[in-house]
Scaffold this active site. Structure first.
Site, mmCIF file in Angstrom:
data_model
loop_
_atom_site.group_PDB
_atom_site.id
_atom_site.type_symbol
_atom_site.label_atom_id
_atom_site.label_comp_id
_atom_site.label_asym_id
_atom_site.label_seq_id
_atom_site.Cartn_x
_atom_site.Cartn_y
_atom_site.Cartn_z
ATOM 1 N N ARG A 17 0.824 -1.215 0.000
ATOM 2 C CA ARG A 17 0.000 0.000 0.000
ATOM 3 C C ARG A 17 0.861 1.270 0.000
ATOM 4 O O ARG A 17 0.577 2.203 -0.760
ATOM 5 C CB ARG A 17 -0.965 -0.029 1.188
ATOM 6 N N ASN A 35 -6.279 -2.979 1.741
ATOM 7 C CA ASN A 35 -6.303 -4.444 1.661
ATOM 8 C C ASN A 35 -7.743 -4.921 1.687
ATOM 9 O O ASN A 35 -8.567 -4.382 2.427
ATOM 10 C CB ASN A 35 -5.567 -5.065 2.851
#
Length: 803
Positions: A17, A35
């Site tokens: 990320r 996620n």
């Protein structure tokens, strides 16, 4: 334009990320990343061309440790975007301000989504060995994490071993127990530790403390030993921080004592590689002869003791940090590696390993368990098990270990064409739970495969993925048996996996088959049983995505469809089915399970089968004549034992494969002395007769036994030469049998599997010779060739059966 991009693969626990945040900002895009359990979900605003370029970049660029399966993008409209935001309201700390915007003002990382994993098996990362950047920081006396033994970042550290549930966030791991200090909290928002869930330091993370086991129990009457330990630690017993404890552990190691160590995925026992310490360690573990692995600070240190080729160096330095079996250049004391021609060498996987090795030098680092029992992860159990033993102290920390894993063990096999294969003896830490991908859509049913008994693993399978568990051990041990049950439950919980079909070995007395049947009955699920050697070959087919092949499966034992014990099998596989086109000839052995340990007994049984009854003891002859505890087998594993004893190399297996390993060592010694040649005239050539019964081919192992017996006892050919000749005769037999089956079936692909193919000499010569005759040869490269790989083959059986 608004695009939703879904990235599937190993994208959790590697700083993915933060990577997306950085790249999206560079591309001038706005949006969110989070996620979603089995993948990463990205919503981006921007010009269509830029978004397309960004998507293409995602297919080829990613953080170290990640790998990408697919990048899927779809255009969404404003109404769908509003619905998307409604689902994100809990993910923002100030959700109203964002929800009312036409589009976000910047690109943002948002909290992970709790999702239903039933539609996909997620790809999650194994524990990742310490990265170079963290290692440099730990060794830099100007860095605030100097000498911090549990240093990690977004690119390294424990993953699966500390996971409570998916998706992977700090709050879903054992790190939830440690609140970040202000410095770590700042680093968590930027730089190399952006969203690094294991971020910690001297001030806030788990810390090592030392406990002196020899001083715990006053009932220990070894007063002199207690005094010795007190004297060792007297000068520095403050233990006021993590490194004080480490320094006292170092003092014990320098005095040839054994310490326990809580690593990232289990307890370990550590000592110097010298006779005095190694003997005490063997007593503590109940491990008489099996070689120990040795950890080194760096590659240069390894190269002082071992020959290291480029493939071995690649494996050693990989993020998995496996033990790699290397050819010995400079030996340690005898009790460390015993008679092995290899040193099991490996590099530090966590900071504490490097600190100990730098201070003391190379160290034996082995799993903390009694031989054949599971590795320990519980603090109290370790103390109970090793107090009042020769383990003097233990370095402990308070971070929970949720999933136990031993070190992975690998070796290389170099072929004549120059290719070098990296192969598994044991697949565990650093690789589990990475999946084996099949090359097609796979099964629509959720499969649980129970594997075998001796080197137990289980596998989950769904759609195009098979997830093999870590190596567990021998199910005859109660602890391993119990561990299998607990880990199956743990995997089912992590993956939200509800099995719909069960598959196991067909052996009626296997513990794994009994447990599979109990599971099937309890949950009212259909159960399927797969022949042992069939599953071995299917494990290779699963890795390579094959639907048919000639299979050669060599091992010690496996229950056959005719009720005999198989182990030298030549099969033709098509889809989920197989036909046994050939096998090694049968021999009657007595002694039951003792035959796998007593090579001298096996040799006498071969003498009896060959008609040399005068060389057989009366008791063995009586057992064979009266069918007392007798079984009929085609086992290559027992043939190795027989030849090892016949050539006076080794008479007993004190650990699995000891006789075969000694026989291979003798063969390599001859090969080394003669330039590793397999040309005529260098060694005594032997021939294994092949008989034909209808369309079935039988390789007569007694004809080979008789030739070796004559060459050794009458012609006085040296044992090393005949050990090499034996390997070459087996290679020749495999090639001839495969040619006969190719002529019959029109099949050119050959898969080699089974524990016997852990023999590097046999494997390399067989691949070379089969290739010479135009065969396409495949071997296990993602799971071990031995019994630890058969759960994958069992799962693939049901995949093929459903197709």
């Amino acid at each position: 334009m608004i695009y939703k991009i879904t990235v599937k693969g190993a994208v959790q626990g590697v700083g993915y990320r933060p990577f997306i945040l950085k790249k999206a900002t560079e591309y001038g895009l706005k949006g969110f990343v989070r996620n979603i359990g089995a993948a990463v979900d990205i919503l981006v605003f921007g010009e269509e061309k830029i978004i397309i370029d960004f998507t293409r970049m995602l297919e080829s660029e990613y953080p170290s440790g990640a790998f990408i399966l697919s990048v899927e993008k779809t255009i969404i409209d404003k109404a769908e975007y509003d619905r998307y935001l409604d689902g994100l309201s809990s993910a923002f700390s100030n959700s109203n301000s964002i929800h009312n915007l036409e589009e976000p003002l910047q690109f943002t990382i948002i909290d992970s989504k709790e999702v239903d994993l039933s539609s996909e098996l997620p790809v999650f990362l194994p524990d990742i060995g310490i990265c170079d950047d963290c290692m440099s920081e730990m060794l830099d006396d100007s860095d605030r994490r100097y000498n911090y033994p549990l240093i990690s970042c977004a690119s390294c550290g424990p993953r699966i071993s500390i996971l409570d549930k998916l998706p992977y966030d700090r709050k879903t791991t054992a790190m939830i127990d440690f609140e970040m200090c202000p410095d770590c909290a700042r680093e968590y928002k930027t730089g190399r530790r952006l969203h690094a869930q294991t971020i910690s330091c001297h001030n806030c993370g788990p810390q090592y403390e030392i406990k002196y086991l020899s001083l715990i129990n006053d009932s220990d009457n070894n007063t002199n030993n207690k005094i010795d330990i007190i004297n060792i630690i007297r000068n520095d017993i403050s233990d006021n921080n993590s490194y004080d404890s480490v320094k006292n552990a170092i003092k014990l190691l320098e005095n040839n004592e054994i310490i326990g160590l809580k690593g990232s995925s289990g307890y370990q026992l550590v000592c110097k590689p010298v006779n005095d310490a190694a003997l005490k360690l063997r007593n503590a573990k109940g491990r008489e002869k099996k070689p120990f692995a040795v950890m080194f600070s760096d590659i240069d240190s390894i190269e002082e003791y071992c020959f290291v080729n480029s493939k071995e160096k690649e494996l050693l330095k990989s993020s998995a940090r496996p033990i790699v079996l290397l050819n010995t250049k400079e030996s340690f004391d005898y009790e460390v590696c015993k008679d092995s021609r290899y040193i099991g060498a490996f590099l530090p996987s966590v900071g504490i390993h490097r600190l100990l090795c730098d201070a003391v030098g190379p160290l034996i680092v082995t799993s903390a368990n009694r031989s054949d029992e599971p590795i320990i992860i519980d603090d109290d159990i370790f103390i109970k098990e090793f107090t009042n033993t020769q383990v003097q102290a233990v370095l402990m920390h308070k971070r929970r270990i949720n999933m136990p894993q031993d070190d992975s063990v690998m070796y290389t096999c170099t072929l004549r064409n120059g290719n070098t294969l990296g192969l598994f003896t044991r697949r565990a830490r650093g690789f589990v739970p990475l999946p084996v991908y099949t090359s097609y859509s796979g099964t629509s049913s959720r499969i649980l495969a129970f594997g075998g008994d001796l080197k137990s693993t289980f596998s989950l399978a769904y759609k195009d993925k098979i997830i093999p568990s870590q190596y567990l051990g021998d199910l005859r041990d109660y602890g391993v048996n119990d561990n299998l049950k607990r880990l199956i439950s743990q995997y089912e919980r992590l993956y939200k996996f509800a099995p719909e079909k069960i598959v196991c070995d067909m052996h009626p007395l296997y513990e794994s088959a009994r447990m599979a049947t109990e599971y099937s009955d309890k949950h009212n699920l259909p159960i399927y049983k797969v022949q042992h050697h069939h599953a071995h070959i299917l494990s290779v087919m699963a890795e390579k995505g094959l639907k048919s092949c000639i299979g050669v499966s060599f091992d010690g034992t496996g229950y056959g469809v005719d009720g005999n014990i198989w182990g030298g099998e030549f099969m033709y596989l098509s889809g989920a089915d197989f036909e046994r086109d050939g096998h090694m000839s049968y021999v009657n052995l007595c002694g039951g399970d003792n035959a796998s340990r007593n090579a001298k007994l096996v040799k006498e049984c071969y003498y009896n089968a060959a008609g040399y009854s005068e060389k057989v003891s009366a008791i063995i002859r009586a057992a064979l004549d009266n069918n007392i505890n007798v079984f009929t087998t085609s086992s290559i594993g027992r043939l190795f034992d027989c030849i090892s004893s016949l050539l006076r190399i080794r008479d007993e297996n004190s650990f699995e494969g000891e006789c075969a390993i000694a026989l291979e060592k003798a063969a390599w010694e001859f090969a080394k002395a003669n330039g590793s040649s397999d040309s005529e005239g260098i060694y005594r050539e032997l021939n294994c007769d092949i008989l034909q019964e209808n369309d079935h081919f039988i390789a007569d192992q007694l004809s080979l036994f008789k030739q070796i017996e004559k060459a050794f006892y009458q012609d006085e050919i040296p044992s090393n030469e005949l050990a090499f000749s034996f390997h070459m005769a087996l290679t020749d037999t495999i090639v001839r049998m495969c040619q006969l089956i190719r002529n019959k079936r029109g099949e050119n692909k050959v898969c080699l599997s089974g524990g016997v193919f852990g023999n590097r000499l046999l494997l390399s010569k067989t691949i070379d010779r089969l290739s010479d005759f135009g065969f396409d040869v495949y071997v296990n490269e993602q799971v071990p060739a031995g019994d630890a790989g058969i759960s994958v083959g069992q799962a693939y059986y049901l995949m093929l059966k459903e197709e």
